[in-house]
Write a protein that holds these residues in place. Structure first.
Motif, PDB file in Angstrom:
ATOM      1  N   LEU A 155       0.841  -1.200   0.000  1.00 53.83           N
ATOM      2  CA  LEU A 155       0.000   0.000   0.000  1.00 53.83           C
ATOM      3  C   LEU A 155       0.874   1.248   0.000  1.00 53.83           C
ATOM      4  O   LEU A 155       0.654   2.194  -0.758  1.00 53.83           O
ATOM      5  CB  LEU A 155      -0.902   0.010   1.236  1.00 53.83           C
ATOM      6  CG  LEU A 155      -2.007  -1.056   1.214  1.00 53.83           C
ATOM      7  CD1 LEU A 155      -2.791  -1.040   2.508  1.00 53.83           C
ATOM      8  CD2 LEU A 155      -2.926  -0.819   0.026  1.00 53.83           C
ATOM      9  N   ARG A 156       1.909   1.217   0.870  1.00 53.62           N
ATOM     10  CA  ARG A 156       2.793   2.368   0.979  1.00 53.62           C
ATOM     11  C   ARG A 156       3.524   2.606  -0.337  1.00 53.62           C
ATOM     12  O   ARG A 156       3.671   3.749  -0.796  1.00 53.62           O
ATOM     13  CB  ARG A 156       3.802   2.083   2.082  1.00 53.62           C
ATOM     14  CG  ARG A 156       4.396   3.321   2.676  1.00 53.62           C
ATOM     15  CD  ARG A 156       5.693   2.975   3.307  1.00 53.62           C
ATOM     16  NE  ARG A 156       5.530   2.464   4.657  1.00 53.62           N
ATOM     17  CZ  ARG A 156       6.553   1.963   5.349  1.00 53.62           C
ATOM     18  NH1 ARG A 156       7.736   1.855   4.799  1.00 53.62           N
ATOM     19  NH2 ARG A 156       6.370   1.544   6.578  1.00 53.62           N
ATOM     20  N   GLY A 157       3.957   1.538  -0.968  1.00 51.68           N
ATOM     21  CA  GLY A 157       4.697   1.656  -2.224  1.00 51.68           C
ATOM     22  C   GLY A 157       3.829   2.235  -3.325  1.00 51.68           C
ATOM     23  O   GLY A 157       4.277   3.068  -4.114  1.00 51.68           O
ATOM     24  N   LEU A 158       2.562   1.790  -3.353  1.00 50.80           N
ATOM     25  CA  LEU A 158       1.648   2.306  -4.380  1.00 50.80           C
ATOM     26  C   LEU A 158       1.458   3.800  -4.185  1.00 50.80           C
ATOM     27  O   LEU A 158       1.412   4.569  -5.145  1.00 50.80           O
ATOM     28  CB  LEU A 158       0.302   1.589  -4.294  1.00 50.80           C
ATOM     29  CG  LEU A 158       0.301   0.164  -4.844  1.00 50.80           C
ATOM     30  CD1 LEU A 158      -1.050  -0.499  -4.636  1.00 50.80           C
ATOM     31  CD2 LEU A 158       0.666   0.177  -6.332  1.00 50.80           C
ATOM     32  N   ARG A 159       1.325   4.214  -2.897  1.00 45.60           N
ATOM     33  CA  ARG A 159       1.085   5.616  -2.614  1.00 45.60           C
ATOM     34  C   ARG A 159       2.309   6.469  -2.999  1.00 45.60           C
ATOM     35  O   ARG A 159       2.191   7.574  -3.497  1.00 45.60           O
ATOM     36  CB  ARG A 159       0.763   5.800  -1.129  1.00 45.60           C
ATOM     37  CG  ARG A 159      -0.057   7.053  -0.862  1.00 45.60           C
ATOM     38  CD  ARG A 159      -0.459   7.114   0.597  1.00 45.60           C
ATOM     39  NE  ARG A 159      -1.269   5.963   1.008  1.00 45.60           N
ATOM     40  CZ  ARG A 159      -1.100   5.321   2.167  1.00 45.60           C
ATOM     41  NH1 ARG A 159      -0.146   5.682   2.987  1.00 45.60           N
ATOM     42  NH2 ARG A 159      -1.893   4.330   2.487  1.00 45.60           N
ATOM     43  N   ALA A 160       3.505   5.910  -2.735  1.00 51.23           N
ATOM     44  CA  ALA A 160       4.725   6.695  -2.963  1.00 51.23           C
ATOM     45  C   ALA A 160       5.107   6.770  -4.436  1.00 51.23           C
ATOM     46  O   ALA A 160       5.879   7.629  -4.837  1.00 51.23           O
ATOM     47  CB  ALA A 160       5.870   6.097  -2.156  1.00 51.23           C
ATOM     48  N   ARG A 161       4.574   5.855  -5.244  1.00 51.93           N
ATOM     49  CA  ARG A 161       4.860   5.834  -6.694  1.00 51.93           C
ATOM     50  C   ARG A 161       6.364   5.873  -6.980  1.00 51.93           C
ATOM     51  O   ARG A 161       6.851   6.728  -7.719  1.00 51.93           O
ATOM     52  CB  ARG A 161       4.193   7.019  -7.384  1.00 51.93           C
ATOM     53  CG  ARG A 161       2.692   6.915  -7.428  1.00 51.93           C
ATOM     54  CD  ARG A 161       2.106   7.581  -8.631  1.00 51.93           C
ATOM     55  NE  ARG A 161       0.652   7.520  -8.577  1.00 51.93           N
ATOM     56  CZ  ARG A 161      -0.092   8.358  -7.852  1.00 51.93           C
ATOM     57  NH1 ARG A 161       0.461   9.304  -7.136  1.00 51.93           N
ATOM     58  NH2 ARG A 161      -1.411   8.235  -7.854  1.00 51.93           N
ATOM     59  N   GLN A 162       7.107   4.927  -6.359  1.00 54.80           N
ATOM     60  CA  GLN A 162       8.536   4.862  -6.648  1.00 54.80           C
ATOM     61  C   GLN A 162       8.747   4.184  -7.997  1.00 54.80           C
ATOM     62  O   GLN A 162       7.825   3.594  -8.552  1.00 54.80           O
ATOM     63  CB  GLN A 162       9.255   4.039  -5.573  1.00 54.80           C
ATOM     64  CG  GLN A 162       9.195   4.654  -4.200  1.00 54.80           C
ATOM     65  CD  GLN A 162       9.365   3.591  -3.127  1.00 54.80           C
ATOM     66  OE1 GLN A 162       8.754   2.531  -3.201  1.00 54.80           O
ATOM     67  NE2 GLN A 162      10.192   3.883  -2.149  1.00 54.80           N
ATOM     68  N   ARG A 163       9.987   4.254  -8.490  1.00 53.63           N
ATOM     69  CA  ARG A 163      10.316   3.485  -9.700  1.00 53.63           C
ATOM     70  C   ARG A 163      10.274   2.005  -9.358  1.00 53.63           C
ATOM     71  O   ARG A 163      10.565   1.612  -8.235  1.00 53.63           O
ATOM     72  CB  ARG A 163      11.717   3.851 -10.171  1.00 53.63           C
ATOM     73  CG  ARG A 163      11.781   5.264 -10.728  1.00 53.63           C
ATOM     74  CD  ARG A 163      13.200   5.625 -11.061  1.00 53.63           C
ATOM     75  NE  ARG A 163      13.791   4.677 -12.011  1.00 53.63           N
ATOM     76  CZ  ARG A 163      15.002   4.847 -12.518  1.00 53.63           C
ATOM     77  NH1 ARG A 163      15.731   5.871 -12.163  1.00 53.63           N
ATOM     78  NH2 ARG A 163      15.483   3.980 -13.377  1.00 53.63           N
ATOM     79  N   LEU A 164       9.930   1.193 -10.338  1.00 52.62           N
ATOM     80  CA  LEU A 164       9.806  -0.239 -10.089  1.00 52.62           C
ATOM     81  C   LEU A 164      11.130  -0.834  -9.624  1.00 52.62           C
ATOM     82  O   LEU A 164      11.192  -1.616  -8.712  1.00 52.62           O
ATOM     83  CB  LEU A 164       9.356  -0.951 -11.367  1.00 52.62           C
ATOM     84  CG  LEU A 164       7.844  -1.035 -11.561  1.00 52.62           C
ATOM     85  CD1 LEU A 164       7.530  -1.896 -12.770  1.00 52.62           C
ATOM     86  CD2 LEU A 164       7.172  -1.612 -10.316  1.00 52.62           C
ATOM     87  N   LEU A 165      12.207  -0.438 -10.296  1.00 48.72           N
ATOM     88  CA  LEU A 165      13.510  -1.026  -9.982  1.00 48.72           C
ATOM     89  C   LEU A 165      14.544   0.083 -10.014  1.00 48.72           C
ATOM     90  O   LEU A 165      14.653   0.804 -11.006  1.00 48.72           O
ATOM     91  CB  LEU A 165      13.837  -2.101 -11.031  1.00 48.72           C
ATOM     92  CG  LEU A 165      15.159  -2.828 -10.878  1.00 48.72           C
ATOM     93  CD1 LEU A 165      15.161  -3.696  -9.638  1.00 48.72           C
ATOM     94  CD2 LEU A 165      15.407  -3.707 -12.105  1.00 48.72           C
TER      95      LEU A 165
END
Lengths: 332, 499, 154
Positions: free
Chosen positions: C56-66
């Motif tokens: 959930l946190r990762g989706l919210r932060a919209r980081q690069r995949l790799l």
């Protein structure tokens, strides 16, 4: 494949060299003299324990006798499966032997392994320790009769006992004793522990009522006046703990069992190497140093040559199978 | 008294003194070398001490770790690189002092307060451990269950990192601990039919992997182009120390006390002790604005704390068989190997061995003074050991060390797998300390839980029925309540910041 | 090198599911409600919970995949990093056949030379370290280091 041929070649030339070297020193014994390099003695239990100590004293005597290092290698874990399997799967060339223990007659009934006594070349039975019945110093039982009476008259599950893991040798000793008294094997509830020492701590802390480990294992707490040994499950008293009676002389129950230790190699060892080892083991067993060491620790000594050891294990295997099925501990 | 005389005989034996001298040099080297940790020194010493009698074996570990925790301060001061994680808390402060031209005073303070803090930790260990032993004999599986919980809690509670990732690491460690024969029914779990896996995940091999191999992976990328470093000359280290002590004697006592207590708490070790005492020092300082600019005050607190934590960590290790930190987690294994099974009986069964360990503790801290002086003087050379030679050598030592833990290639395989896994976790900001703790305490947690449930016949109240168990249980639940309150508060704050 | 928290979270959810599935094969112990599968299941649930939060946190932060570090793109550095686990793997696979001394010597020599040590340093150091470790661990400490090719010579 290339490396294999090279290896064989090198090994062959190496053997030739070694034989030539040995030949110079002792011409008569040069051909195939055993042992001509260090021998590994695998111990399925941890350093510092009883099996380890026994293996180390035997190895040091073999080393002195046969003139090559006998290195004790602890391969622990998996309730003994790891070490027993390392012995069974080694090259049967006499350069890997090991100390096998009573668990080899139990583990396969529990479905932990396919290994059984016939997976080995038995060499010698060296030791056997009977289980004891130990209670806390402040327990309200004067002797084994009082304890047995209390167990019989109280409802199942009143008392708790410990000493080793579920289905371990001391658990089976309890089950066997209860069955000999005409009770169910789970009349006293078994609390699995990680060996005898934690079980003795539980006993002193009032966590369990009875511990059925061997008397040498209970000794520290007994000496510290935290526990009392009420009986041993053996045909005769142990001279080191002469004040502790047997079940037979107190309760008239002729039940005895024990945790034994012996030396064995992988199956199909060459007969002449097995013979040489058996003879050396007999000399080690008769050595005063071995006898003194064992009695100082309170360990019992029992001798069985290869054939006796094999039939001893076959018999024990059958008995353990019956006991474990009766106790509902056998699987598969 | 007899035991004490025997202990003197055991320690002042040429072989034992020789072992202490060699391990002191070894510990100095390991500590001063960034990437090599005191925990790793202990792990590497295990196979070496395997065939020694108990006193030199434990003496080697005691001496090497004491030296390593101090020596970690040297590259922190000279290069801003902590030699061990325990020096990480004040590496910036220390380097700032050096930049101000106070390298001499800096090194003097680190050395002398490390020695003094170490002695405080030992004094508490000697005075409190036998007392605790009398209490500990009454510990049953209920008490041990709560202690295991408390130990696990401390790790997460004191971890500075992201709470979710701290818990994740802990759960993974606990799960790794379930590999092998289970403690209730004796059935194999997660073994996939492999005999070797039935022994479980060897934790020393895991630690060599997680701390050393993952560090080698990080270090390897720059080995081919490593440059040389310039180090200041060190002069008279002891000038001005008297003034520092007169001014900051309370900081020294407070740092040592915090260090000893945190060391004694299961799970938290010298590195956490240094962080906490540095934070406390700053919080209660009259001049907090000077912190971070090369101010000696915080260094006094934290360099005393990390060395005193070493002695403190031995208290639960000796008395409860519970590791006070990652070093004593290994020490407990060595104690078992040497037949000195930790627990209250270790003081009654072999008092002379325990006294000998105490003596070595004192001795190690005393010889740290001259040896540390020499180490600082020769640090320039030590820090210039070419890494292209050092790293492959360390790798080979790791391989042999983990092989010796299981006497099979299984140990090497575990080391490799956990090394890559530990590296992967750290790349993702997941701390590895909780994983190690979970692996170490997991078996005890599950074993005592099963024992409790069998003894109590499923009655949960029995968990707090006994007085000590009750107190420990209430303490644990209280800490959990505080954690949850703070955790939800933190989550709220983060959400607000994101929005 | 790191993946997005969301990807990590999804991986963890999958892992937790796999662990849970494995626990369904554990035997129950008669007369005990809390068998071998209890703890692994609690932990699988915990890991799944952490995975969910991270996802959930990762989706919210919209980081690069790799996110790749610099060393991954530089072939020489990539080889340097991969050589470390590679050396351990090589050790595991060949040491029983070759024995400790040839294996350790070869591994050390290759690593030294790749890390740009001069051969005149690398050769004697590799030989010295190998023999010292063998003397200390196999000789003094009696660790059963594989003897391999040199079995009959040692």
């Amino acid at each position: 494949m290339a490396s294999f041929t090279r290896r064989t070649l090198l090994a062959a030339s190496g053997t030739a060299l070694a034989t030539a070297g040995a030949g110079l020193a002792a011409p008569a014994l040069a051909q195939g003299r055993y042992p001509n390099r260090p021998v590994q003695v695998i111990v399925p239990w941890g350093a510092g324990g009883g099996t380890d100590a026994t293996a180390r004293i035997v190895s040091s005597l073999l080393e002195r006798d046969l003139g090559q290092p006998f290195n004790v290698v602890n391969r622990t874990g998996g309730s003994g499966v790891v070490g027993h399997s390392a012995i069974a799967t080694a090259q049967p060339d006499g350069y890997t032997i090991g100390m096998i223990t009573v668990e080899i007659t139990m583990m396969h009934w529990q479905g932990l392994t396919d290994l059984r006594p016939t997976s080995y070349t038995p060499l010698a039975l060296m030791n056997s320790d009977p289980p004891g019945v130990t209670v806390a110093q402040n327990a309200p039982f004067a002797d084994i009769r009082a304890l047995a009476e209390a167990i019989r008259t109280r409802p199942a599950g009143t008392f708790r006992a410990s000493g080793t893991g579920q289905g371990g040798i001391w658990h089976l000793a309890l089950v066997g004793w209860l069955q000999a008294m005409g009770l169910r094997g789970d009349h006293v509830r078994w609390v699995p522990s990680n060996g005898a020492a934690p079980a003795m701590q539980e006993l002193a802390a009032g966590g369990v009522d009875i511990v059925t480990c061997s008397i040498p294992e209970a000794r520290a707490m007994i000496d510290a006046n935290r526990a009392r040994a009420l009986a041993i499950m053996a045909p005769a008293r142990n001279p080191m703990f002469a004040q502790v009676p047997t079940l037979n002389e107190t309760l008239g129950i002729n039940y005895s069992t024990g945790a034994w230790r012996g030396i064995a190699g992988p199956r199909n060892m060459p007969a002449e190497i097995a013979g040489a080892l058996q003879a050396a083991l007999k000399r080690a067993y008769d050595n005063r140093e071995f006898q003194e060491f064992m009695s100082s620790r309170g360990f019992g000594t029992v001798w069985g040559d290869a054939a006796q050891f094999a039939s001893f294990m076959a018999e024990g295997d059958r008995a353990m199978g019956d006991a474990m099925r009766a106790a509902g501990l056998a699987r598969g | 008294m007899d035991a004490l005389i025997q202990a003197f005989g055991l320690v002042f034996d040429p072989f034992v003194l020789g072992v202490i001298a060699v391990s002191a040099v070894f510990g100095m080297f390991v500590g001063a070398m960034p990437g090599l940790t005191a925990t790793m020194a202990t792990a590497l010493l295990v196979p070496v001490t395997f065939f020694m009698p108990p006193v030199p074996a434990l003496g080697a570990i005691v001496t090497a770790t004491a030296m390593a925790i101090f020596a970690g301060d040297i590259p922190a001061a000279m290069l801003r690189m902590p030699g061990t994680p325990a020096s990480a808390a004040y590496a910036d402060e220390s380097y700032a002092m050096t930049k101000k031209g106070q390298l001499n005073l800096n090194m003097g303070v680190n050395l002398v307060f490390s020695v003094a803090g170490g002695l405080v930790g030992v004094a508490v260990l000697i005075a409190a451990a036998p007392l605790l032993a009398e209490v500990a004999i009454n510990f049953s599986s209920f008490e041990y269950f709560w202690l295991a919980c408390l130990g696990l809690t401390c790790a997460v509670f004191l971890t500075n990192a992201d709470a979710v990732k701290g818990f994740l690491s802990l759960f993974i460690g606990l799960l790794l601990a379930t590999v092998g024969i289970d403690p209730s029914a004796g059935a194999p779990r997660f073994t996939f039919g492999e005999v070797e896996l039935m022994q479980g995940v060897n934790f020393v091999a895991t630690m060599i992997g997680v701390f050393a191999v993952s560090e080698l992976l990080r270090g390897a990328s720059t080995v081919r182009d490593a440059g040389h470093v310039v180090v200041q000359q060190v002069g008279d280290m002891f000038r001005g120390l008297g003034a520092v002590f007169r001014r900051y004697w309370f900081n020294f006592l407070r740092g040592s006390a915090i260090g000893t207590v945190i060391g004694a708490l299961p799970g938290a070790g010298a590195d956490i002790a240094a962080w906490i005492s540095y934070a406390v020092s700053k919080r209660f300082s009259k001049e907090p604005e000077k912190f971070g600019t090369g101010h000696v005050e915080g260094i006094v607190d934290s360099t005393s704390a990390n060395n005193s934590a070493l002695g403190g960590a031995w208290i639960p290790a000796l008395v409860f068989g519970i590791p006070g930190d990652s070093i004593t987690a290994i020490v407990i294994g060595v104690l078992y190997m040497k037949g000195m099974n930790p627990g209250p009986t270790v003081f009654t069964e072999n008092p002379q061995l325990i006294y000998a360990v105490f003596l070595i503790f004192i001795l190690a801290n005393l010889i740290m003074l001259p040896l540390g002086w020499a180490a600082i003087k020769s640090a320039r050379q030590m820090l210039r050991t070419p890494r292209n030679i050092l790293l492959p050598m360390i790798l080979m030592f790791c391989i042999v060390g983990s092989f010796a833990m299981t006497n099979s290639l299984y140990g090497v395989a575990i080391m490799l797998a956990m090394g890559i896994f530990g590296w992967f976790l750290e790349e993702h900001g997941v701390p590895v300390a909780p994983l190690i703790l979970g692996l170490v305490l997991g078996e005890m947690l599950e074993q005592t839980f099963v024992q409790n449930m069998i003894k109590a016949d499923g009655n949960w109240l029995a968990f707090v029925d006994r007085p000590i168990a009750g107190a420990l249980g209430v303490a644990t639940l209280l800490i959990w309540a505080v954690m949850i309150a703070r955790g939800t508060g933190l989550l709220g704050a983060r959400r607000a910041a994101a929005a | 090198m790191r993946v997005n928290d969301a990807v990590l979270g999804v991986l963890l959810l999958g892992f937790a599911g796999w662990v849970w599935w494995l626990t369904s094969f554990f035997p129950a112990f008669p007369g005990q409600d809390y068998g071998p599968s209890l703890f692994p299941r609690i932990l699988a649930a915990g890991i799944a919970g952490c995975g969910l939060l991270l996802a959930l946190r990762g989706l919210r932060a919209r980081q690069r995949l790799l996110t790749l570090d610099e060393w991954v793109r530089d072939p020489a550095r990539l080889v340097s990093v991969l050589l470390m686990p590679g050396a351990v793997l090589a050790y595991i696979f060949v040491v029983d056949t070759l024995g400790f001394i040839p294996t350790a010597f070869a591994i050390l020599l290759v690593l030294f030379l790749w890390f740009r040590a001069r051969p005149v340093v690398a050769l004697p150091v590799a030989a010295g370290v190998t023999l010292t470790i063998h003397w200390f661990f196999a000789g003094m400490m009696r660790v059963p280091l594989p003897r391999g090719l040199l079995d009959s010579v040692l």
